[in-house]
Motif scaffolding. Structure first.
Motif, PDB file in Angstrom:
ATOM      1  N   VAL A 107      19.042 -11.334  17.089  1.00 11.42           N
ATOM      2  CA  VAL A 107      17.898 -11.918  16.396  1.00 11.42           C
ATOM      3  C   VAL A 107      16.789 -10.876  16.299  1.00 11.42           C
ATOM      4  N   SER A 108      16.225 -10.703  15.121  1.00 10.84           N
ATOM      5  CA  SER A 108      15.135  -9.742  14.954  1.00 10.84           C
ATOM      6  C   SER A 108      13.792 -10.457  14.957  1.00 10.84           C
ATOM      7  N   VAL A 109      12.804  -9.821  15.574  1.00  9.19           N
ATOM      8  CA  VAL A 109      11.443 -10.359  15.639  1.00  9.19           C
ATOM      9  C   VAL A 109      10.482  -9.273  15.171  1.00  9.19           C
ATOM     10  N   THR A 110       9.709  -9.582  14.152  1.00  9.62           N
ATOM     11  CA  THR A 110       8.799  -8.604  13.561  1.00  9.62           C
ATOM     12  C   THR A 110       7.349  -9.050  13.706  1.00  9.62           C
ATOM     13  N   THR A 111       6.523  -8.153  14.199  1.00 10.29           N
ATOM     14  CA  THR A 111       5.086  -8.385  14.295  1.00 10.29           C
ATOM     15  C   THR A 111       4.403  -7.652  13.149  1.00 10.29           C
ATOM     16  N   ILE A 112       3.726  -8.407  12.289  1.00  5.90           N
ATOM     17  CA  ILE A 112       2.990  -7.812  11.178  1.00  5.90           C
ATOM     18  C   ILE A 112       1.519  -7.719  11.562  1.00  5.90           C
ATOM     19  N   LYS A 113       0.931  -6.537  11.399  1.00  4.19           N
ATOM     20  CA  LYS A 113      -0.479  -6.332  11.732  1.00  4.19           C
ATOM     21  C   LYS A 113      -1.243  -5.861  10.496  1.00  4.19           C
ATOM     22  N   PRO A 114      -1.726  -6.828   9.708  1.00  3.67           N
ATOM     23  CA  PRO A 114      -2.493  -6.436   8.519  1.00  3.67           C
ATOM     24  C   PRO A 114      -3.884  -5.943   8.896  1.00  3.67           C
ATOM     25  N   GLY A 115      -4.398  -5.091   8.018  1.00  3.73           N
ATOM     26  CA  GLY A 115      -5.801  -4.736   8.091  1.00  3.73           C
ATOM     27  C   GLY A 115      -6.584  -5.760   7.286  1.00  3.73           C
ATOM     28  N   PHE A 116      -7.422  -5.304   6.370  1.00  4.73           N
ATOM     29  CA  PHE A 116      -8.256  -6.207   5.575  1.00  4.73           C
ATOM     30  C   PHE A 116      -7.548  -6.564   4.271  1.00  4.73           C
ATOM     31  N   VAL A 117      -7.283  -7.858   4.096  1.00  9.17           N
ATOM     32  CA  VAL A 117      -6.596  -8.367   2.910  1.00  9.17           C
ATOM     33  C   VAL A 117      -7.528  -9.351   2.220  1.00  9.17           C
ATOM     34  N   GLU A 118      -7.514  -9.370   0.895  1.00  9.84           N
ATOM     35  CA  GLU A 118      -8.402 -10.238   0.113  1.00  9.84           C
ATOM     36  C   GLU A 118      -7.984 -11.703   0.255  1.00  9.84           C
ATOM     37  N   THR A 119      -8.330 -12.305   1.372  1.00 14.27           N
ATOM     38  CA  THR A 119      -8.050 -13.707   1.631  1.00 14.27           C
ATOM     39  C   THR A 119      -9.327 -14.379   2.132  1.00 14.27           C
ATOM     40  N   ARG A 120      -9.230 -15.665   2.456  1.00 14.53           N
ATOM     41  CA  ARG A 120     -10.394 -16.400   2.963  1.00 14.53           C
ATOM     42  C   ARG A 120     -10.920 -15.798   4.267  1.00 14.53           C
ATOM     43  N   LEU A 121     -10.025 -15.227   5.077  1.00 13.43           N
ATOM     44  CA  LEU A 121     -10.456 -14.656   6.350  1.00 13.43           C
ATOM     45  C   LEU A 121     -11.410 -13.487   6.152  1.00 13.43           C
ATOM     46  N   LEU A 122     -11.304 -12.815   5.016  1.00 14.92           N
ATOM     47  CA  LEU A 122     -12.144 -11.648   4.771  1.00 14.92           C
ATOM     48  C   LEU A 122     -13.613 -12.046   4.617  1.00 14.92           C
ATOM     49  N   GLU A 123     -13.869 -13.314   4.281  1.00 17.04           N
ATOM     50  CA  GLU A 123     -15.239 -13.779   4.088  1.00 17.04           C
ATOM     51  C   GLU A 123     -16.076 -13.623   5.359  1.00 17.04           C
ATOM     52  N   ASN A 124     -15.418 -13.674   6.516  1.00 13.39           N
ATOM     53  CA  ASN A 124     -16.154 -13.623   7.782  1.00 13.39           C
ATOM     54  C   ASN A 124     -16.055 -12.271   8.479  1.00 13.39           C
ATOM     55  N   ALA A 125     -15.502 -11.289   7.797  1.00 14.85           N
ATOM     56  CA  ALA A 125     -15.411  -9.952   8.381  1.00 14.85           C
ATOM     57  C   ALA A 125     -16.758  -9.245   8.262  1.00 14.85           C
ATOM     58  N   VAL A 126     -17.188  -8.614   9.346  1.00 15.71           N
ATOM     59  CA  VAL A 126     -18.485  -7.931   9.349  1.00 15.71           C
ATOM     60  C   VAL A 126     -18.411  -6.628   8.555  1.00 15.71           C
TER      61      VAL A 126
ATOM     62  N   TRP B 165     -10.359  -0.192   3.334  1.00  7.86           N
ATOM     63  CA  TRP B 165      -8.967  -0.202   2.891  1.00  7.86           C
ATOM     64  C   TRP B 165      -8.497  -1.620   2.560  1.00  7.86           C
ATOM     65  N   VAL B 166      -9.311  -2.366   1.843  1.00  6.97           N
ATOM     66  CA  VAL B 166      -8.957  -3.739   1.483  1.00  6.97           C
ATOM     67  C   VAL B 166      -7.836  -3.718   0.450  1.00  6.97           C
ATOM     68  N   ILE B 167      -6.796  -4.528   0.684  1.00  4.61           N
ATOM     69  CA  ILE B 167      -5.678  -4.626  -0.251  1.00  4.61           C
ATOM     70  C   ILE B 167      -5.528  -6.078  -0.706  1.00  4.61           C
ATOM     71  N   SER B 168      -4.795  -6.279  -1.786  1.00  3.44           N
ATOM     72  CA  SER B 168      -4.576  -7.613  -2.326  1.00  3.44           C
ATOM     73  C   SER B 168      -3.456  -8.317  -1.552  1.00  3.44           C
ATOM     74  N   PRO B 169      -3.412  -9.652  -1.618  1.00  2.00           N
ATOM     75  CA  PRO B 169      -2.291 -10.370  -0.995  1.00  2.00           C
ATOM     76  C   PRO B 169      -0.943  -9.939  -1.552  1.00  2.00           C
ATOM     77  N   GLU B 170      -0.916  -9.564  -2.835  1.00  2.65           N
ATOM     78  CA  GLU B 170       0.344  -9.121  -3.444  1.00  2.65           C
ATOM     79  C   GLU B 170       0.826  -7.815  -2.816  1.00  2.65           C
ATOM     80  N   GLU B 171      -0.103  -6.885  -2.589  1.00  2.00           N
ATOM     81  CA  GLU B 171       0.260  -5.633  -1.926  1.00  2.00           C
ATOM     82  C   GLU B 171       0.741  -5.903  -0.505  1.00  2.00           C
ATOM     83  N   ALA B 172       0.039  -6.785   0.183  1.00  2.39           N
ATOM     84  CA  ALA B 172       0.419  -7.116   1.552  1.00  2.39           C
ATOM     85  C   ALA B 172       1.798  -7.754   1.593  1.00  2.39           C
TER      86      ALA B 172
END
Length: 261
Positions: A190-209, A213-220
């Motif tokens: 069984v494989s287990v993958t941990t994805i660690k995104p940086g800044f992606v244009e999503t709702r979470l980005l609204e609260n980033a100080v 290197w912001v990328i789109s959800p499509e790129e991510a």
């Protein structure tokens, strides 16, 4: 409730099955679309019913390869409902090859704010919700000797930063949990993958100080899909974050605590 039944137009063609928890918007929704395009039947699980249904319907109308998306409304903090819904989904899909936990919250937090209610929400959604769903899949995959588990963590997991201790903790806990699953399940195929995104244009980005290197959800989603296909252990999105976080991880604490990050 499911709004589509799995009835491929070309039933003789095999279709892998996936569950994405947290798929009404952002990375989860975009990844669901990419997986359906690549031949998966995808169960989309999210809390916001109207948005989830809209995204699911749009995927089914725009992708014509016999694969389908199905919508299931669920709040990941309702832990008592998880097992029954998981069993229902796997029955609807006729199996399970891949599960992705993409649900996450990051409420705004001021530099001098200590708010247990917000911390409690982040731990419930970002960490405990993942454990509730992924424990079920891990047990199934171990018995089957196959399967893929993917968790969307964050670069915030790599160091305790001053701005949002609760968010950092929830993602660090998720990364450690995924590593432990990987160490336990690898011997069973069984494989287990941990994805660690940086800044992606999503709702979470609204609260980033601060952002860079912001990328789109499509790129991510494209990079995450590549990591899934390659069965990577850990993947930074985009890749250059690996080198930045390597430097941050090795910065002495006496220096790190003085940095405004």
């Amino acid at each position: 409730m499911s709004n589509v039944s799995v009835s491929p137009e070309r039933p003789l063609e095999p279709h892998n099955s996936a569950i994405i928890i947290g798929s009404s918007s952002g990375i989860g929704a975009t990844l669901a679309r990419a997986l359906v395009k690549s031949g998966y039947n995808v169960a989309m699980v999210a809390r916001r019913e109207v948005l989830l249904t809209e995204v699911c319907d749009d995927i089914n109308q725009s992708v014509n390869n016999g694969s389908r998306a199905l919508a299931y409304v669920h709040n990941v903090a309702d832990f008592d409902e998880t097992t029954a819904l998981y069993q229902r989904i796997t029955a609807d899909l006729g199996g399970l090859d891949l599960i992705v936990y993409a649900a996450g919250v990051q409420p705004p937090m001021s530099a001098d704010e200590y708010n247990f209610e917000k911390d409690f929400l982040m731990i419930n959604v970002n960490l405990l919700g993942a454990m509730a769903w992924l424990d079920l899949a891990a047990s199934r995959f171990e018995r089957a000797g196959a399967g893929q588990i993917v968790g969307i963590s964050s670069i915030a997991a790599d160091r305790g930063r001053r701005q949002n201790p609760g968010y950092n903790t929830s993602k660090a806990g998720l990364s450690t949990y995924l590593e432990a699953l990987r160490n336990r399940l690898t011997r069973y195929g069984v494989s287990v993958t941990t994805i660690k995104p940086g800044f992606v244009e999503t709702r979470l980005l609204e609260n980033a100080v601060k952002t860079m290197w912001v990328i789109s959800p499509e790129e991510a989603a494209e990079q995450i899909l590549g990591a899934i296909k390659q069965k990577k252990q850990v993947a930074y999105v985009p890749k250059r974050w690996r080198f930045v976080m390597l430097a941050i991880q090795h910065t002495p604490s006496i220096i790190f605590r003085r940095l405004n990050i």
